[in-house]
Scaffold this active site. Structure first.
Site, PDB file in Angstrom:
ATOM      1  N   HIS A 159     -26.495  46.599 -21.714  1.00 47.70           N
ATOM      2  CA  HIS A 159     -27.023  45.667 -21.225  1.00 47.70           C
ATOM      3  C   HIS A 159     -28.475  45.461 -21.717  1.00 47.70           C
ATOM      4  O   HIS A 159     -28.984  46.641 -21.990  1.00 47.70           O
ATOM      5  CB  HIS A 159     -26.811  45.375 -19.734  1.00 47.70           C
ATOM      6  CG  HIS A 159     -27.127  44.275 -18.922  1.00 47.70           C
ATOM      7  ND1 HIS A 159     -28.173  43.407 -18.730  1.00 47.70           N
ATOM      8  CD2 HIS A 159     -26.327  43.482 -18.364  1.00 47.70           C
ATOM      9  CE1 HIS A 159     -28.132  42.597 -18.154  1.00 47.70           C
ATOM     10  NE2 HIS A 159     -26.707  42.481 -17.828  1.00 47.70           N
TER      11      HIS A 159
ATOM     12  N   LYS B  53     -23.396  52.135 -12.735  1.00 45.56           N
ATOM     13  CA  LYS B  53     -23.903  50.610 -12.292  1.00 45.56           C
ATOM     14  C   LYS B  53     -22.706  50.515 -11.058  1.00 45.56           C
ATOM     15  O   LYS B  53     -21.474  50.578 -11.269  1.00 45.56           O
ATOM     16  CB  LYS B  53     -23.660  49.528 -13.227  1.00 45.56           C
ATOM     17  CG  LYS B  53     -23.335  48.307 -13.032  1.00 45.56           C
ATOM     18  CD  LYS B  53     -23.625  47.357 -14.028  1.00 45.56           C
ATOM     19  CE  LYS B  53     -23.312  45.962 -13.794  1.00 45.56           C
ATOM     20  NZ  LYS B  53     -23.701  44.729 -14.730  1.00 45.56           N
TER      21      LYS B  53
ATOM     22  N   CYS C 129     -19.949  40.043 -15.146  1.00 44.31           N
ATOM     23  CA  CYS C 129     -19.968  41.526 -14.051  1.00 44.31           C
ATOM     24  C   CYS C 129     -19.400  41.609 -12.991  1.00 44.31           C
ATOM     25  O   CYS C 129     -18.340  42.025 -12.876  1.00 44.31           O
ATOM     26  CB  CYS C 129     -21.455  42.054 -14.055  1.00 44.31           C
ATOM     27  SG  CYS C 129     -22.718  41.954 -15.215  1.00 44.31           S
TER      28      CYS C 129
ATOM     29  N   HIS D  96     -23.627  47.141  -8.746  1.00 45.64           N
ATOM     30  CA  HIS D  96     -23.794  45.757  -8.856  1.00 45.64           C
ATOM     31  C   HIS D  96     -22.667  44.844  -7.937  1.00 45.64           C
ATOM     32  O   HIS D  96     -22.406  43.781  -8.034  1.00 45.64           O
ATOM     33  CB  HIS D  96     -23.510  45.111 -10.169  1.00 45.64           C
ATOM     34  CG  HIS D  96     -24.260  43.820 -10.315  1.00 45.64           C
ATOM     35  ND1 HIS D  96     -24.378  43.208 -11.545  1.00 45.64           N
ATOM     36  CD2 HIS D  96     -25.045  43.112  -9.483  1.00 45.64           C
ATOM     37  CE1 HIS D  96     -25.125  41.910 -11.413  1.00 45.64           C
ATOM     38  NE2 HIS D  96     -25.616  42.062 -10.269  1.00 45.64           N
TER      39      HIS D  96
END
Ligand SMILES: *[C@@H]1O[C@H](CO)[C@@H](O)[C@H](O)[C@H]1NC(C)=O
Ligand SMILES: *[C@@H]1O[C@H](CO)[C@@H](O)[C@H](O)[C@H]1NC(C)=O
Length: 603
Positions: free
Chosen positions: A293, A137, A78, A139
Site C-alpha cells: 500500500h 494490518k 480491503c 482495518h
C-alpha cells in the site's frame, strides 16, 4: 463424560483410519502461516508471469507447493475483502459492504467494524486449542461505544495475540506523501467553513453598522458554534497521522503516530517471534503485511535495487520477508506440519499515480481493471499459493475457480473442527489442492461492488469455459481512461456505473482480458448462460436475510441492508473523539515503542 471419552478416542480413530504417510500429520494438528499482502497485483509476481521483479522466495513456495491461477477475492477493497476472507462469507452478510461512497473504514475513531456476532477462522481455531496471532494490518474497526470497549478488536475476534496496525498504512501516515482520506470531503469542509466565516463577518458588520437589529448573544453563539464545528471537523483531518497511524500490542496503543521507517523489521520480528514462541503447539499466524500500500516504504537495504522504482523495491522487500518467515518455519523443523499460504487482499490500485513518477500501485497483468472494481477481473483475481511439503505435492497448478473465502472451511477442516456453522460461502480446498478433485465446488461465484451484485461467474461442470456476466460496469474517468482517475477509486452506485441490460457476457477461458463481449451469434450457450446465472442469483439471494433492493446508493445509505446492521454508514464511519484509541491523555496522544523491548521480544 461421554464427550471426554470421545475426545480421547478421536485421535486414535483418525490415526487408525489413515495410512502411514498422513498418520504423522494427523497426530499433531497442522500449523497455519497465512501471508496477505495489501493491494498486490497478480501480475507483479515472478511465478505469475512477471520477468522483471525478483520474487524468488514467493516463486519457490509456488514451485514446491500448489499455485492457484483463478483465486478470487470476495470484494475489490480491503475492509470487505478481509472480512469475507476471515469469516468465509460475503461481506454483505456481516454488514461490511457499503451502499454508497465510503467503502472502507476511514477513521480508527469511528464505530463501524467487524460485528461481534461474526465468527472468524481464528475464533474457530482458538476453540480447537490453537494459539492464534495476527501480526500487521487489521482495518476492521476497534471500538463501538467508548474508548477501550475494543468490541471490534482482533483480540475479540479469535486472535489471542495482536501486534500491528489496527488501521492500515496509508498516505496520510507520512507527511508529504499526499492525502488519502476523502480529499473531496476535506475540500468541501474548507469551503463551508470559509462561507461560514464570511457570513459571520457580514453579520458582525451589519450589527456594528446598525443596518439591522442583530442581538449580540446570537452573534457570540454563532461564533462558538462555528468554532466547535470547525474543531470537530478539522481536527480529525489535520491530525490524521496521530489518529489513524498507530501501533497496538493487544489492546494497548504502543506507538502513536507510528514510525513508518522501522515498520517492516518490526512486523517481521514479531511474526518470527510468534512462531518461535509457539513452536510446540498448533498455531495460526495471520501475517497481514502493510506493504505494498502507498506510501511505499523506503528501506535502505532495498532502495533503488529493483527495476520498477519504489514499487518494485517494496515488492522485493516483501519477497525477502516471506523468505525470512519460511526460514523460521524450516529452522524450527516445522515445515512438514505447517501450511503456508500467500495471497493479496485484492488487485493493484491503478489510480494511485503521480504525474511525476507515474503509477505507484500494482500491476494486474493481462486482467482488466484493478482495486475497487468488483466486476473486472483485475480487481479480484489475486495470487494464491499453498505450501505444505508434508502433505501437498510440489508443482501442482490449480486452474479451477477458488475463493479467499475458502480458507475458512479449509482451516476448519484441517483443524478437525466439525461443529455446525452458519451460511458459509467458501468450500474446503483440500480435495483440489491434493489433486483428489478436478472440479471446484464454486460452480457459481458472485462478485460484489459494495452491496451491489456486480457480476456472476459460472464455470459449467465438465467445460473449460468460465462465463462472467456483468450487470454493471464502472464509468471510467476521464472517459477512455483505464480507471476512475477523477475519484481515485471507482464507485459502485448511481452515476458512477453503467447498467447493462442484457448483461455483458465474457468467457474468461478464451478471453481472460474481458475484451470481446459475447453475443447470441458468437456464443451458442448465450441464452443458457443468462438463464442459469439468473437462477443462481435468485438462489444466492434467498440465502441472504432480505432481498436486494434498488441500486440507488444515496437513498438507502443509512438503512440496514439484508437484515444486518450496515457498518459503513456515515454515522458509523465518522470520527468521534470518545472512540479514538490514544496513549496518554486524550487529546494529547503520543508515544513511541521501546525498541529495546521489541528486539528482545523478537529475538
Ligand atoms: C512486472 O511488474 C511491473 C511493476 O508492477 C510492471 O510494470 C511490469 O509490466 C510487470 N511485467 C510483466 C511482464 O508483467
Ligand atoms: C517432509 O515430508 C516429505 C514428504 O512427505 C518427506 O520426504 C520429508 O522427509 C519430510 N521431512 C521431514 C523433516 O520429516
Amino acid at each position: 463424560m461421554r464427550s471426554a471419552m470421545l475426545a480421547l478416542l478421536l485421535p486414535l480413530i483418525l490415526t487408525a483410519g489413515s495410512d502411514v504417510s498422513t498418520g504423522s500429520a494427523m497426530e499433531k494438528k497442522p500449523n497455519f502461516v497465512l501471508m496477505m499482502v495489501d493491494d498486490l497485483g497478480i501480475g507483479d509476481i515472478g511465478c505469475y508471469g512477471n520477468d522483471t521483479i525478483r520474487t524468488p522466495n514467493i516463486d519457490r513456495l509456488a514451485s514446491e507447493g500448489v499455485k492457484l491461477t483463478q483465486h478470487i477475492a470476495a470484494a475489490p477493497l480491503c475492509s470487505p475483502s478481509r472480512v469475507a476472507f476471515m469469516t468465509g462469507r460475503y461481506a454483505i452478510r456481516s454488514g461490511m459492504a457499503s451502499t454508497g461512497r465510503v467503502q472502507v473504514l476511514l477513521f480508527l475513531g469511528g464505530s463501524g467494524g467487524l460485528p461481534a456476532s461474526e465468527t472468524t477462522f481464528a475464533k474457530r481455531l482458538q476453540q480447537q486449542g490453537y494459539s492464534t496471532g495476527l501480526i500487521g494490518k487489521w482495518h476492521l474497526g476497534v471500538n463501538c461505544e467508548s474508548r477501550g470497549d475494543h468490541c471490534h478488536h482482533p483480540n475479540q475476534h479469535g486472535f489471542s495475540y495482536f501486534y500491528g496496525l489496527p488501521f492500515t498504512l496509508f498516505n496520510d501516515c507520512v507527511p508529504g506523501e499526499g492525502k488519502d482520506v476523502l480529499v473531496d470531503l476535506q475540500q468541501t469542509l474548507q469551503h463551508l467553513t470559509l462561507l461560514f466565516g464570511v457570513g459571520l463577518l457580514t453579520m458582525a458588520f451589519v450589527r456594528v453598522s446598525g443596518l439591522l437589529e442583530v442581538r449580540l448573544w446570537f452573534l457570540v453563539l454563532l461564533f462558538f458554534l462555528g468554532l466547535a464545528a470547525a474543531a470537530v471537523w478539522y481536527v480529525p483531518f489535520a491530525l490524521l497521522q496521530t489518529w489513524n497511524c498507530i501501533i497496538m500490542r493487544n489492546q494497548e496503543v504502543i506507538e502513536q503516530p507510528m514510525t513508518v521507517e522501522t515498520l517492516p523489521q518490526r512486523l517481521l520480528g514479531e511474526a518470527q517471534g510468534f512462531i518461535k514462541r509457539n513452536a510446540d503447539r498448533p498455531f495460526l499466524l495471520f501475517f497481514s503485511l502493510a506493504h505494498i500500500h502507498t506510501p511505499l516504504f523506503k528501506s535502505p537495504a532495498f532502495t533503488g535495487k529493483s527495476r520498477h522504482g519504489r514499487y518494485g523495491d517494496n515488492l522485493e522487500e516483501v519477497d525477502w520477508m516471506i523468505g525470512k518467515l519460511r526460514e523460521t518455519v524450516d529452522s524450527l523443523g516445522l515445515a512438514n506440519n505447517t501450511l503456508m499460504y500467500f495471497t493479496s487482499d485484492h488487485g493493484g490500485h491503478l489510480e494511485d499515480s503521480d504525474p511525476h513518477i507515474g503509477q505507484k500501485g500494482g500491476w494486474n497483468g493481462i486482467y482488466k481493471g484493478g482495486k475497487a472494481m468488483g466486476g473486472w477481473e483485475g480487481g479480484i483475481r489475486v495470487p494464491g499459493i499453498f505450501h505444505w511439503p508434508g502433505r501437498l505435492a510440489a508443482g501442482r497448478v490449480v486452474e479451477e475457480p477458488t475463493s479467499l473465502m475458502d480458507l475458512y472451511p479449509t482451516l476448519k477442516y484441517l483443524a478437525g473442527d466439525k461443529q455446525p456453522d452458519r451460511e458459509i460461502d467458501g468450500y474446503n480446498l483440500m480435495p483440489l489442492l491434493e489433486g483428489k478433485a478436478a472440479q471446484s465446488e464454486h460452480e457459481f461465484m458472485f462478485h460484489y461492488c459494495g452491496v451491489y451484485l456486480n457480476a456472476v461467474r459460472w464455470h459449467p461442470p465438465g467445460s473449460d469455459s468460465v462465463f462472467k456476466v456483468h450487470f454493471f460496469t464502472p464509468n471510467f474517468s476521464p472517459p477512455g481512461a483505464g480507471g476512475c482517475y477523477d475519484t481515485k477509486v471507482c464507485l459502485c452506485h448511481g452515476d458512477h456505473v453503467t447498467h447493462h441490460n442484457p448483461p455483458l457476457l465474457f468467457d474468461l477461458f478464451h478471453d481472460p482480458s474481458e475484451s470481446r463481449p459475447l453475443t447470441p451469434d458468437t456464443e451458442p450457450r448465450y441464452a443458457e448462460v443468462l438463464e442459469r446465472t439468473a437462477k443462481a442469483v435468485m438462489r444466492h439471494q434467498s440465502t441472504l436475510p432480505q432481498k436486494v433492493t434498488s441500486a440507488d446508493g444515496a437513498s438507502q445509505a443509512s438503512a440496514d441492508v439484508h437484515g444486518v446492521q450496515n457498518q459503513m454508514t456515515w454515522e458509523k464511519i465518522l470520527w468521534r473523539p470518545w472512540l479514538q484509541p490514544c496513549c496518554g491523555t486524550f487529546p494529547f496522544c503520543g508515544c513511541k515503542e521501546n525498541e529495546a523491548i521489541y528486539e528482545s521480544k523478537a529475538a
